[in-house]
Write an enzyme that holds these catalytic residues in place. Structure first.
Site, PDB file in Angstrom:
ATOM      1  N   ARG A  21      -6.825  -8.313  -9.469  1.00  0.00           N
ATOM      2  CA  ARG A  21      -7.487  -9.604  -9.682  1.00  0.00           C
ATOM      3  C   ARG A  21      -8.974  -9.368  -9.868  1.00  0.00           C
ATOM      4  O   ARG A  21      -9.452  -8.236  -9.821  1.00  0.00           O
ATOM      5  CB  ARG A  21      -7.269 -10.499  -8.454  1.00  0.00           C
ATOM      6  CG  ARG A  21      -7.696  -9.792  -7.167  1.00  0.00           C
ATOM      7  CD  ARG A  21      -7.767 -10.692  -5.983  1.00  0.00           C
ATOM      8  NE  ARG A  21      -7.913  -9.979  -4.717  1.00  0.00           N
ATOM      9  CZ  ARG A  21      -9.029  -9.453  -4.253  1.00  0.00           C
ATOM     10  NH1 ARG A  21     -10.143  -9.529  -4.972  1.00  0.00           N
ATOM     11  NH2 ARG A  21      -9.067  -8.830  -3.096  1.00  0.00           N
ATOM     12  N   LYS A  55       0.822  -1.208   0.000  1.00  0.00           N
ATOM     13  CA  LYS A  55       0.000   0.000   0.000  1.00  0.00           C
ATOM     14  C   LYS A  55       0.859   1.263   0.000  1.00  0.00           C
ATOM     15  O   LYS A  55       0.465   2.297  -0.552  1.00  0.00           O
ATOM     16  CB  LYS A  55      -0.959  -0.019   1.199  1.00  0.00           C
ATOM     17  CG  LYS A  55      -2.074  -1.050   1.051  1.00  0.00           C
ATOM     18  CD  LYS A  55      -3.029  -0.975   2.218  1.00  0.00           C
ATOM     19  CE  LYS A  55      -4.262  -1.826   1.967  1.00  0.00           C
ATOM     20  NZ  LYS A  55      -3.957  -3.233   1.783  1.00  0.00           N
ATOM     21  N   LYS A 112      -2.507   1.854   9.311  1.00  0.00           N
ATOM     22  CA  LYS A 112      -2.685   0.785   8.328  1.00  0.00           C
ATOM     23  C   LYS A 112      -1.423  -0.043   8.162  1.00  0.00           C
ATOM     24  O   LYS A 112      -0.304   0.472   8.282  1.00  0.00           O
ATOM     25  CB  LYS A 112      -3.064   1.362   6.960  1.00  0.00           C
ATOM     26  CG  LYS A 112      -4.451   1.941   6.866  1.00  0.00           C
ATOM     27  CD  LYS A 112      -4.747   2.337   5.440  1.00  0.00           C
ATOM     28  CE  LYS A 112      -6.188   2.776   5.261  1.00  0.00           C
ATOM     29  NZ  LYS A 112      -6.489   3.069   3.845  1.00  0.00           N
ATOM     30  N   VAL A 134     -14.574 -10.244  -5.495  1.00  0.00           N
ATOM     31  CA  VAL A 134     -15.720 -11.031  -5.025  1.00  0.00           C
ATOM     32  C   VAL A 134     -17.018 -10.464  -5.592  1.00  0.00           C
ATOM     33  O   VAL A 134     -17.915 -11.204  -6.011  1.00  0.00           O
ATOM     34  CB  VAL A 134     -15.781 -11.018  -3.480  1.00  0.00           C
ATOM     35  CG1 VAL A 134     -17.035 -11.742  -2.979  1.00  0.00           C
ATOM     36  CG2 VAL A 134     -14.527 -11.633  -2.879  1.00  0.00           C
ATOM     37  N   ASN A 136      -6.831  -3.652  -6.418  1.00  0.00           N
ATOM     38  CA  ASN A 136      -6.911  -5.103  -6.371  1.00  0.00           C
ATOM     39  C   ASN A 136      -6.595  -5.649  -7.753  1.00  0.00           C
ATOM     40  O   ASN A 136      -7.343  -5.399  -8.710  1.00  0.00           O
ATOM     41  CB  ASN A 136      -8.295  -5.558  -5.908  1.00  0.00           C
ATOM     42  CG  ASN A 136      -8.480  -5.325  -4.426  1.00  0.00           C
ATOM     43  OD1 ASN A 136      -7.869  -6.002  -3.602  1.00  0.00           O
ATOM     44  ND2 ASN A 136      -9.295  -4.357  -4.074  1.00  0.00           N
ATOM     45  N   LYS A 172     -16.306  -6.066   3.420  1.00  0.00           N
ATOM     46  CA  LYS A 172     -17.530  -5.788   2.675  1.00  0.00           C
ATOM     47  C   LYS A 172     -18.598  -6.844   2.952  1.00  0.00           C
ATOM     48  O   LYS A 172     -18.303  -8.027   3.063  1.00  0.00           O
ATOM     49  CB  LYS A 172     -17.211  -5.745   1.178  1.00  0.00           C
ATOM     50  CG  LYS A 172     -16.186  -4.678   0.807  1.00  0.00           C
ATOM     51  CD  LYS A 172     -15.662  -4.891  -0.605  1.00  0.00           C
ATOM     52  CE  LYS A 172     -14.536  -3.925  -0.916  1.00  0.00           C
ATOM     53  NZ  LYS A 172     -13.885  -4.213  -2.200  1.00  0.00           N
TER      54      LYS A 172
END
Length: 450
Positions: free
Chosen positions: A292, A116, A158, A295, A290, A237
């Site tokens: 990829r 990040k 973070k 979801v 992300n 989420k």
């Protein structure tokens, strides 16, 4: 196009990839652990190979075993799904070394976006707005305190290599920061093998909005509108929808064009998602990328009519994008909920045998799952067992259909979060589009779900 691919994943996403492969006439090879021997993705694939014991470290994260099976099966490509090895640059490099196509971006891009801190620096270079904060790892807690005083409380602590809310915490003063720093650093090191921490300014009442991207190897990149994923519990989420009820058309296009600019800057290819925090004034800030399939990708498929897995395979085969930006339509509204095998009071995983499993059906209802009646949900993997998606001509209709579908969802033998999902979707604030990331703690009465 490929003759055969191996799917280096499990559960509903493996079943989802197999479905598109069957549509395209591509043979599929599945992998499974001892705990997943009776999983639906094993039954659906043309071939299936046992790769190890139940723990992911001994099966789904075993890079050399998966490469060995791919070669044995004569698979031309590997689709990683999401999670597990999907964002592991070492895995991508091993695929490249063996001449196997990885369905995703290059290893160096994954590595850069996987940190990040590095991602913040890169986006800043690309001219993408980032949340005020630092783009370097903190040396120790004293440096964290000095930095927080400079940024101004509250701040978000973070983990650089974090995900799923692990290593992330809002801190409002020095005492909180000192207490949080060491614990979160240890958690990050344990989960990700990297304890690097950094700080960002905490954005009050934000929306979590992400842009779905497709980019080929020929320099073309487009965005497929946005998804709003603000309904979260512990930074994870729970409910997603497309499009966002908050964005206006001007902001929608601006954030999409910004995501495309950023993807081109890093040389991104395949499907990917640029995530942003959007404040109350509709200012947006880069959160993470992300690298990829997500979801929540089905809601984008529902409003655009585009099969994202099919496009992933098309791009991985070296072909140019089949769409231009002006071709991407937006039809209606879609909502997705994640169904977890978990206790509705403690929200701890609830493994066990599913004795009854009946899915809601209908023209506007979509189910993604890899479980069925008689199967056992084991404690070894993520407790998400299914996704339920509904579509409507507008947001109100999509929500109404989702509530009806949840009423008709039959699952016995294990506990689930379905009651909580109903509570969220039926809440007046959700129906009014007041979907900020603090929705659950602000509006739901059950304190245990916070």
């Amino acid at each position: 196009m490929f003759a055969k691919i191996l799917i280096a994943n499990r559960g509903e996403i493996a079943a989802r990839v197999i479905r598109t492969c069957k549509k395209l006439g591509i043979q599929t090879a599945a992998v499974y652990s001892e705990a997943d021997a009776d999983s639906l993705h094993v039954q659906l694939a043309d071939e299936a190979y046992l790769i190890g014991k139940p723990r992911v470290s001994e099966s789904y994260l075993n890079i050399e075993k998966i490469i060995e099976v791919a070669k044995m099966a004569k698979a031309e490509a590997i689709h990683p799904g999401y999670g597990l090895l999907s964002e592991n640059p070492e895995f991508v490099r091993r695929c490249e070394e063996e001449g196997i196509v990885f369905v995703g971006p290059k290893a160096d891009v994954i590595a850069k976006m996987g940190s990040k801190i590095a991602a913040r620096k890169t986006m800043e270079e690309a001219g993408v707005p980032i949340v005020p904060g630092i783009s370097f790892p903190l040396k120790d807690v004293d440096e964290a305190v000095r930095t927080a005083e400079h940024i101004g409380y509250p701040v978000m602590l973070k983990a650089s290599a974090g995900g799923g809310g692990i290593g992330m915490q809002i801190v409002r003063d020095e005492d909180e920061l000192r207490k949080a720093f060491v614990g979160n650093q240890k958690r990050a090191a344990s989960f990700f093998g990297d304890g690097a921490m950094y700080l960002e300014k905490y954005i009050a009442n934000p929306r979590h909005i992400e842009i779905q991207l497709l980019a080929d190897r020929h320099g073309n990149c487009i965005y497929l509108w946005e998804r709003e994923c603000s309904i979260q519990r512990r930074h994870q989420k729970v409910v997603e929808e497309a499009p966002s009820p908050f964005l206006d058309e001007k902001t929608r296009r601006k954030i999409g064009e910004t995501a495309v600019k950023a993807a081109k800057h890093i040389g991104y290819t395949n499907a990917g998602t640029m995530e942003f925090l959007v404040d109350e004034q509709k200012n947006f800030y880069f959160l993470e990328m992300n690298t990829r399939l997500q979801v929540e990708h089905p809601v984008t498929e529902e409003i655009t009519g585009i099969d994202l897995v099919e496009e992933q395979l098309h791009i991985a085969a070296g072909k140019p994008l089949r769409y231009k930006q002006e071709d991407i339509r937006r039809d209606g509204h879609a909502v997705e909920v994640r169904i977890y095998a978990e206790d509705p009071k403690t929200f701890l995983p609830s493994p066990g045998k599913i004795t009854v499993f009946g899915l809601p059906q209908g023209e506007y209802v979509r189910n993604e799952t890899a479980v069925q009646s008689g199967m056992t949900v084991t404690p070894f993997y993520d407790p998400m067992i299914a996704k339920l998606i509904t579509k409507g001509n507008n947001r109100q209709e999509a929500i109404k259909r989702m509530l009806a579908a949840l009423e008709n969802y039959q699952i016995e033998g294990i506990k689930t979060n379905i009651a909580m999902l109903k509570e969220v979707l039926s809440h007046p604030a959700f129906q009014a589009g007041e979907t900020t990331t603090n929705f659950i703690e602000k509006h739901l009465q059950t304190t245990t779900i916070q």
